[in-house]
Design an enzyme around this catalytic site. Structure first.
Site, PDB file in Angstrom:
ATOM      1  CG  HIS A   1      12.951 113.648 -13.254  1.00  0.00           C
ATOM      2  ND1 HIS A   1      11.808 113.680 -14.006  1.00  0.00           N
ATOM      3  CD2 HIS A   1      13.910 114.192 -14.035  1.00  0.00           C
ATOM      4  CE1 HIS A   1      12.067 114.210 -15.198  1.00  0.00           C
ATOM      5  NE2 HIS A   1      13.339 114.526 -15.234  1.00  0.00           N
TER       6      HIS A   1
ATOM      7  CG  ASP B   1       7.199 108.978  -5.916  1.00  0.00           C
ATOM      8  OD1 ASP B   1       8.124 109.195  -6.705  1.00  0.00           O
ATOM      9  OD2 ASP B   1       6.342 108.082  -6.087  1.00  0.00           O
TER      10      ASP B   1
HETATM   11  P1  ADQ Z   1       9.263 106.899 -11.170  1.00  0.00           P
HETATM   12  O1  ADQ Z   1       9.903 106.593  -9.865  1.00  0.00           O
HETATM   13  O2  ADQ Z   1       9.474 105.878 -12.214  1.00  0.00           O
HETATM   14  O3  ADQ Z   1       9.724 108.308 -11.733  1.00  0.00           O
HETATM   15  P2  ADQ Z   1       6.353 107.663 -11.447  1.00  0.00           P
HETATM   16  O4  ADQ Z   1       6.303 109.137 -11.455  1.00  0.00           O
HETATM   17  O5  ADQ Z   1       5.226 107.053 -10.725  1.00  0.00           O
HETATM   18  O6  ADQ Z   1       7.687 107.067 -10.814  1.00  0.00           O
HETATM   19  O7  ADQ Z   1       6.343 107.168 -12.932  1.00  0.00           O
HETATM   20  C1  ADQ Z   1       6.189 105.820 -13.247  1.00  0.00           C
HETATM   21  C2  ADQ Z   1       5.725 105.709 -14.697  1.00  0.00           C
HETATM   22  O8  ADQ Z   1       5.869 104.351 -15.068  1.00  0.00           O
HETATM   23  C3  ADQ Z   1       4.273 106.099 -14.870  1.00  0.00           C
HETATM   24  O9  ADQ Z   1       4.124 106.826 -16.050  1.00  0.00           O
HETATM   25  C4  ADQ Z   1       3.549 104.751 -14.960  1.00  0.00           C
HETATM   26  O10 ADQ Z   1       2.428 104.745 -15.790  1.00  0.00           O
HETATM   27  C5  ADQ Z   1       4.625 103.876 -15.558  1.00  0.00           C
HETATM   28  N1  ADQ Z   1       4.409 102.497 -15.106  1.00  0.00           N
HETATM   29  C6  ADQ Z   1       4.364 102.035 -13.850  1.00  0.00           C
HETATM   30  N2  ADQ Z   1       4.074 100.733 -13.847  1.00  0.00           N
HETATM   31  C7  ADQ Z   1       3.934 100.356 -15.118  1.00  0.00           C
HETATM   32  C8  ADQ Z   1       3.626  99.127 -15.777  1.00  0.00           C
HETATM   33  N3  ADQ Z   1       3.398  98.004 -15.106  1.00  0.00           N
HETATM   34  N4  ADQ Z   1       3.558  99.136 -17.104  1.00  0.00           N
HETATM   35  C9  ADQ Z   1       3.785 100.253 -17.796  1.00  0.00           C
HETATM   36  N5  ADQ Z   1       4.066 101.430 -17.254  1.00  0.00           N
HETATM   37  C10 ADQ Z   1       4.150 101.488 -15.932  1.00  0.00           C
HETATM   38  C11 ADQ Z   1      10.608 109.362 -11.310  1.00  0.00           C
HETATM   39  C12 ADQ Z   1      10.373 109.888  -9.898  1.00  0.00           C
HETATM   40  C13 ADQ Z   1       8.939 110.339  -9.733  1.00  0.00           C
HETATM   41  C14 ADQ Z   1       8.589 111.378 -10.809  1.00  0.00           C
HETATM   42  C15 ADQ Z   1       8.981 110.887 -12.182  1.00  0.00           C
HETATM   43  C16 ADQ Z   1       8.832 111.979 -13.226  1.00  0.00           C
HETATM   44  O11 ADQ Z   1      10.707 108.899  -8.934  1.00  0.00           O
HETATM   45  O12 ADQ Z   1       8.725 110.894  -8.450  1.00  0.00           O
HETATM   46  O13 ADQ Z   1       7.203 111.627 -10.775  1.00  0.00           O
HETATM   47  O14 ADQ Z   1      10.324 110.452 -12.212  1.00  0.00           O
HETATM   48  O15 ADQ Z   1       9.510 113.127 -12.831  1.00  0.00           O
END
Ligand code: ADQ
Length: 542
Positions: free
Chosen positions: A157, A365
């Site tokens: 990921h 990311d």
């Molecule tokens: P993350 O580093 O966690 O994931 P991201 O892809 O942005 O990063 O996902 C974060 C998730 O958490 C999103 O669905 C978002 O809605 C949720 N989120 C963030 N803040 C929140 C809050 N305050 N309340 C509720 N929900 C919240 C890792 C990798 C990424 C990759 C994903 C999936 O680092 O690059 O996109 O996995 O593969």
């Protein structure tokens, strides 16, 4: 059809209909598991004084979940250690934060071995095993050593770093070799896949065989890029839900006559929040006319509190938001609103819709799902503008965003200014192109592409299934029953004697008592738990 076994560090299935707290990824995996009658295996999130290998099985909204507790040392060395103090910073190009400690590596290998030993008795002939993320790179090697010959795929990921950077990791070769125990290794973008290939060709004496096949360490694997998406349809629906509308109204009332810029990220140094705060500060400094006209809402739930670097970034962001507010706030206006809370997904959808601009500016990311969620939540007749880091995997697909270098507060300030000045026609045009991609390359497309490619590996590479060190004499596969204790042979979570997956049928649908007809002793012990919505309702802190 083959069963699907999903393995990830944490297991987060949706806990019931109407539940809006679980992420799109968890929803998509749960849907796949229902379709393939599979199971989801991982760490329970709990620690116990001594590892017992006891397997906890639950049936949650049609998904069979198998978890195992770890001991305190595992948490420190594997999760907080090798995963989050070594691999996470290094793979996000933060060599300065990367800790190399032999005990972390040992703990990482130990936990992967423990996972493999607990999981192996649950795997049946023909099952597809899909392993997720950097916590579990050695898992397939450990499973192979236990005689598992099934097709096993791995999806990363997070970014895969440039090979020059990877070679700074002690025992980097062992880490890459472990990936050659899989049949398929998937990355988020072509860039990460190519970085992996470059390592294999330059540092592992490997060869490319064409059609995504790579040979090294005496094994041939397939590699591919599988950009992860969101459940776009679901997010559109969420953005129109009652709770989203209410959140929208509350924010609209609080930002009357002002335009809101939003950032939503786990509180992590890879997300570029400091640089983003500086970019916003620069906008205020360079455009006095915009002061009092804009408001920056940063939502950043705290994560990985057991790691020092996370406590430090938290302190720096507190100071920075205080400084900007101290400099520019007025009696009726605070330029920065900084909150460290988790929100339900429908509330987040309302937040996204209320924003005129989203600042998604990670320094690195794997993909970044927030960018896609923001796009899906917009009002098609008056959409907001996405400002996106060129170093987010999503920048490969979301090319109609305003793409910036996240290291440059100047570029962020300029992009913000451009976004805030953009006319409706251009906003709609850009949004349409973005939404088209978010909708087309959604989470189901991602999942089906990966599972399809994994299922096809042996068809195309039949000959290979009996080849290579992981299938050698020493690791001859054992029949599945031979891997179980004698008293374990009844009621395994798979097909029963009639060939039906009756043990997997939802007991609630049949009106059964809460106790489940599941295996009586897989792994080194088994505990069947009742439905426990509370513990799984919120997304875990990762
Ligand atoms: P993350 O580093 O966690 O994931 P991201 O892809 O942005 O990063 O996902 C974060 C998730 O958490 C999103 O669905 C978002 O809605 C949720 N989120 C963030 N803040 C929140 C809050 N305050 N309340 C509720 N929900 C919240 C890792 C990798 C990424 C990759 C994903 C999936 O680092 O690059 O996109 O996995 O593969």
């Amino acid at each position: 059809m083959s069963r699907l076994i999903v393995v990830s560090n944490r297991v987060t299935p949706p806990s019931g209909k109407g539940e809006e707290a679980v992420g799109g990824l968890a929803m998509a995996l749960a849907a796949a598991l229902r379709e393939y009658s599979g199971l989801w295996f991982g760490w329970s999130g709990k620690t116990i004084p001594e590892f017992s290998g006891q397997l906890n099985l639950q049936r949650i909204d049609g998904v069979t979940v198998a978890t195992v507790d770890l001991e305190e040392a595992d948490l420190n060395e594997y999760y907080n250690g090798y995963a989050n103090k070594t691999l996470w910073p290094l793979f996000h190009y933060r060599q300065d934060l990367t800790a190399y400690d032999r005990s972390f590596d040992e703990g990482y290998q130990r936990v992967n071995r423990r996972f493999a030993e607990t999981l192996a008795p649950l795997i049946e002939e023909g099952d597809l095993v899909w392993v997720h993320d950097y916590h579990l790179i050695p898992l397939a090697r450990e499973l192979r050593e236990l005689g598992i010959t099934n097709r096993i795929g791995f999806f990363l990921h997070i970014p895969w770093p440039a090979h020059q950077l990877l070679t700074t990791l002690p025992r980097h070769s062992e880490l890459v070799q472990a990936l050659f125990a899989y049949d398929l290794v998937g990355f988020q973008t072509p860039e990460y896949r190519q970085a992996f290939e470059e390592y294999v060709l330059n540092d592992a004496d490997g060869v490319g065989l064409g059609e995504g096949r790579l040979r090294a360490f005496g094994r041939t694997i397939r590699v591919g890029d599988f950009p992860i998406g969101i459940d776009a349809e679901e997010f559109v629906r969420l953005a129109d839900s009652a709770r989203a509308r209410r959140t929208f109204d509350v924010l609209a009332a609080h930002t009357a006559f002002r335009r809101m810029i939003v950032g939503v990220d786990r509180l992590d140094y890879s997300k570029g929040m400091e640089e983003r705060f500086l970019g916003f500060e620069r906008l205020l400094a360079e455009h006095p006319d915009l002061r009092r006209e804009v408001l920056f809402l940063q939502i950043a739930p705290i994560s990985r509190e057991g790691v020092d670097a996370y406590r430090e970034i938290r302190g720096r962001l507190d100071a920075l938001s205080g400084r900007i507010n101290g400099e520019y706030a007025d009696i009726d206006w605070n330029p920065v609103r900084y909150v460290n809370r988790n929100y339900r997904r429908d509330e987040l959808a309302g937040v996204y819709r209320a924003a005129k601009v989203a600042l998604v500016t990670p320094l690195r990311d794997g993909m970044n799902l927030v960018a896609k969620e923001f796009v899906a939540a917009q009002d098609p007749t008056d959409p907001g503008v996405l400002v996106l880091s060129r170093f987010a995997g999503a920048a490969n697909q979301l090319t109609s965003a305003l793409i910036v270098n996240p290291n440059s507060p100047e570029e962020i300030a300029e992009a913000l200014h451009q976004a805030l000045s953009m006319d409706l026609m251009e906003r709609i045009e850009r949004w349409r192109a973005l939404f088209d991609n978010v909708q087309r390359e959604d989470v189901t497309a991602w999942r089906d592409a990966f599972v399809g490619a994994l299922a096809a590996t042996r068809d195309r590479d039949q000959a290979r299934s009996a080849e290579g060190p992981f299938y050698g004499e020493q690791a001859r596969p054992l029949p599945v029953d031979a891997r179980l204790q004698p008293n374990d042979r009844t009621e395994r979570p798979g097909k029963d004697q009639a060939g039906e997956a009756s043990a997997l049928r939802d007991p609630e649908a049949r009106g059964d008592a809460p106790a489940l007809r599941l295996p009586t002793g897989a792994g080194r012990g088994l505990q069947v738990l009742g439905r426990d919505q509370g513990s799984l309702a919120r997304p875990p802190r990762t």
